[in-house]
Design an enzyme around this catalytic site. Structure first.
Site: not given
Ligand code: GNR
Ligand code: NI
Length: 168
Positions: A51, A92, A134-135, A138
Protein backbone atom coordinates in the site's frame (compact mmCIF):
# COMPACT_ATOMS: atom_id res chain seq x y z
CA UNK A 1 10.35 8.58 11.01
CA UNK A 2 8.22 9.51 8.06
CA UNK A 3 4.68 9.27 6.79
CA UNK A 4 4.43 7.30 3.59
CA UNK A 5 1.94 7.95 0.82
CA UNK A 6 -0.82 5.35 0.53
CA UNK A 7 -1.72 4.17 -2.97
CA UNK A 8 -5.42 4.11 -3.82
CA UNK A 9 -7.55 1.77 -5.95
CA UNK A 10 -7.40 1.42 -8.96
CA UNK A 11 -3.66 2.20 -8.92
CA UNK A 12 -2.01 -0.71 -10.83
CA UNK A 13 0.90 -0.76 -8.35
CA UNK A 14 -1.54 -2.29 -5.82
CA UNK A 15 -1.56 -5.36 -8.11
CA UNK A 16 2.16 -6.16 -7.78
CA UNK A 17 3.20 -9.33 -5.99
CA UNK A 18 5.57 -8.62 -3.11
CA UNK A 19 8.92 -10.39 -2.81
CA UNK A 20 10.17 -12.09 0.39
CA UNK A 21 12.21 -10.04 2.86
CA UNK A 22 15.70 -11.50 2.97
CA UNK A 23 17.73 -8.95 4.91
CA UNK A 24 16.83 -8.00 8.49
CA UNK A 25 18.76 -4.75 8.97
CA UNK A 26 18.33 -1.16 10.22
CA UNK A 27 16.71 -0.18 6.96
CA UNK A 28 13.98 -2.77 7.50
CA UNK A 29 13.51 -1.53 11.09
CA UNK A 30 13.10 2.03 9.78
CA UNK A 31 10.54 0.86 7.22
CA UNK A 32 8.54 -0.97 9.90
CA UNK A 33 8.53 2.20 12.04
CA UNK A 34 7.43 4.35 9.10
CA UNK A 35 4.64 1.90 8.27
CA UNK A 36 3.41 1.93 11.88
CA UNK A 37 3.47 5.71 11.95
CA UNK A 38 1.60 5.85 8.63
CA UNK A 39 -1.02 3.35 9.83
CA UNK A 40 -1.63 5.27 13.08
CA UNK A 41 -1.79 8.63 11.28
CA UNK A 42 -4.35 7.22 8.79
CA UNK A 43 -6.39 5.63 11.63
CA UNK A 44 -6.04 2.17 10.11
CA UNK A 45 -5.87 -1.11 12.01
CA UNK A 46 -3.45 -2.62 9.50
CA UNK A 47 -1.11 -1.70 6.67
CA UNK A 48 0.71 -3.81 4.09
CA UNK A 49 3.96 -2.64 2.45
CA UNK A 50 2.31 -2.87 -0.99
CA UNK A 51 0.00 0.00 0.00
CA UNK A 52 2.99 2.32 0.42
CA UNK A 53 4.51 1.16 -2.87
CA UNK A 54 7.10 -1.13 -1.28
CA UNK A 55 6.78 -4.57 -2.76
CA UNK A 56 8.16 -6.66 0.08
CA UNK A 57 6.33 -9.18 2.22
CA UNK A 58 5.66 -7.33 5.44
CA UNK A 59 2.63 -5.94 7.20
CA UNK A 60 1.74 -4.23 10.45
CA UNK A 61 -1.44 -4.46 12.55
CA UNK A 62 -2.64 -2.79 15.75
CA UNK A 63 -6.10 -3.75 16.99
CA UNK A 64 -5.73 -2.18 20.44
CA UNK A 65 -7.94 0.70 21.63
CA UNK A 66 -4.90 2.62 22.87
CA UNK A 67 -2.84 2.03 19.71
CA UNK A 68 -0.09 0.59 21.85
CA UNK A 69 0.06 -3.00 20.59
CA UNK A 70 1.87 -3.00 17.23
CA UNK A 71 2.12 -6.44 15.62
CA UNK A 72 4.67 -6.94 12.85
CA UNK A 73 4.50 -9.83 10.38
CA UNK A 74 7.37 -10.39 7.97
CA UNK A 75 7.11 -13.09 5.27
CA UNK A 76 3.73 -14.20 6.64
CA UNK A 77 1.81 -17.23 5.46
CA UNK A 78 -1.29 -18.88 6.86
CA UNK A 79 -3.31 -22.03 6.74
CA UNK A 80 -7.01 -22.28 7.43
CA UNK A 81 -7.85 -24.03 10.71
CA UNK A 82 -11.62 -23.34 10.70
CA UNK A 83 -13.03 -23.15 7.21
CA UNK A 84 -16.41 -21.96 8.42
CA UNK A 85 -16.76 -18.44 6.97
CA UNK A 86 -17.10 -15.31 9.05
CA UNK A 87 -18.45 -12.04 7.71
CA UNK A 88 -16.95 -8.68 8.42
CA UNK A 89 -17.59 -5.14 7.16
CA UNK A 90 -14.20 -4.40 5.65
CA UNK A 91 -12.65 -1.08 4.85
CA UNK A 92 -9.26 -0.36 3.31
CA UNK A 93 -6.98 2.65 3.41
CA UNK A 94 -6.45 2.08 -0.33
CA UNK A 95 -10.22 2.22 -0.93
CA UNK A 96 -11.09 5.26 1.21
CA UNK A 97 -14.70 5.92 2.14
CA UNK A 98 -16.15 2.50 1.34
CA UNK A 99 -17.13 -0.44 3.57
CA UNK A 100 -18.47 -3.74 2.28
CA UNK A 101 -19.19 -7.13 3.82
CA UNK A 102 -16.61 -9.81 3.00
CA UNK A 103 -16.64 -13.50 4.02
CA UNK A 104 -13.35 -15.19 4.88
CA UNK A 105 -12.32 -18.39 6.67
CA UNK A 106 -12.94 -17.95 10.39
CA UNK A 107 -9.77 -19.39 11.90
CA UNK A 108 -6.19 -19.39 10.65
CA UNK A 109 -2.73 -20.35 11.82
CA UNK A 110 -0.10 -17.82 10.79
CA UNK A 111 3.63 -18.37 10.49
CA UNK A 112 5.78 -15.24 10.14
CA UNK A 113 9.03 -13.61 11.21
CA UNK A 114 9.42 -10.67 13.58
CA UNK A 115 11.61 -7.58 13.12
CA UNK A 116 14.68 -9.59 14.10
CA UNK A 117 13.91 -12.40 11.66
CA UNK A 118 12.80 -14.70 14.47
CA UNK A 119 10.06 -17.12 13.38
CA UNK A 120 6.77 -17.18 15.32
CA UNK A 121 3.35 -18.80 15.03
CA UNK A 122 -0.03 -17.44 15.93
CA UNK A 123 -3.59 -18.76 15.88
CA UNK A 124 -6.11 -16.10 14.94
CA UNK A 125 -9.89 -15.76 14.91
CA UNK A 126 -12.31 -12.85 14.59
CA UNK A 127 -11.05 -9.45 13.51
CA UNK A 128 -7.39 -10.47 13.79
CA UNK A 129 -7.96 -13.35 11.36
CA UNK A 130 -9.87 -11.07 8.96
CA UNK A 131 -7.23 -8.37 9.15
CA UNK A 132 -4.27 -10.72 8.58
CA UNK A 133 -6.00 -12.25 5.54
CA UNK A 134 -6.84 -8.76 4.21
CA UNK A 135 -3.18 -7.68 4.59
CA UNK A 136 -1.69 -10.84 3.08
CA UNK A 137 -4.04 -10.34 0.12
CA UNK A 138 -2.38 -6.93 -0.42
CA UNK A 139 1.03 -8.64 -0.63
CA UNK A 140 -0.42 -10.84 -3.38
CA UNK A 141 -1.84 -7.88 -5.29
CA UNK A 142 -5.41 -8.46 -4.13
CA UNK A 143 -7.95 -6.05 -2.68
CA UNK A 144 -11.17 -6.71 -0.78
CA UNK A 145 -13.13 -5.17 -3.68
CA UNK A 146 -12.10 -8.24 -5.71
CA UNK A 147 -14.58 -10.27 -3.60
CA UNK A 148 -17.51 -7.97 -4.48
CA UNK A 149 -19.71 -8.10 -7.57
CA UNK A 150 -18.29 -6.43 -10.68
CA UNK A 151 -21.11 -3.91 -10.42
CA UNK A 152 -20.14 -2.83 -6.90
CA UNK A 153 -16.43 -2.84 -7.73
CA UNK A 154 -16.90 -0.71 -10.84
CA UNK A 155 -19.04 1.77 -8.93
CA UNK A 156 -16.33 2.14 -6.31
CA UNK A 157 -13.70 2.47 -9.05
CA UNK A 158 -15.48 5.28 -10.88
CA UNK A 159 -16.20 7.19 -7.68
CA UNK A 160 -12.56 7.02 -6.64
CA UNK A 161 -11.35 7.93 -10.13
CA UNK A 162 -13.55 11.04 -9.96
CA UNK A 163 -12.05 11.94 -6.57
CA UNK A 164 -8.54 11.47 -7.93
CA UNK A 165 -9.25 13.74 -10.89
CA UNK A 166 -10.56 16.45 -8.59
CA UNK A 167 -7.47 16.42 -6.42
CA UNK A 168 -4.98 15.99 -9.26
O1 GNR B 1 -8.14 0.08 8.72
C1 GNR B 1 -8.59 -0.96 8.23
N1 GNR B 1 -9.73 -1.50 8.70
C2 GNR B 1 -10.20 -2.75 8.35
C3 GNR B 1 -11.50 -3.07 8.72
C4 GNR B 1 -12.00 -4.32 8.43
C5 GNR B 1 -11.22 -5.25 7.78
C6 GNR B 1 -9.92 -4.94 7.41
C7 GNR B 1 -9.42 -3.69 7.69
S1 GNR B 1 -7.79 -3.32 7.25
C8 GNR B 1 -7.88 -1.58 7.08
C9 GNR B 1 -6.51 -0.99 6.85
C10 GNR B 1 -6.01 -1.47 5.52
O2 GNR B 1 -6.36 -1.05 4.45
N2 GNR B 1 -5.15 -2.45 5.54
O3 GNR B 1 -4.70 -2.98 4.40
NI1 NI C 1 -6.28 -2.68 2.97
Amino acid sequence: MAFLQILEFPDPRLRKIAAPVEVFDDKLEALVDDMLETMYEANGIGLAATQVNIHKRLLVIDLSEEKDNPQVFINPSFEVTEDELSEYDEGCLSVPGFYETVSRPKGIKVVAQDRQGEKFELEAEGILSTCIQHEIDHLDGKLYVDYLSALKRNRIRSKLEKEHKKSA
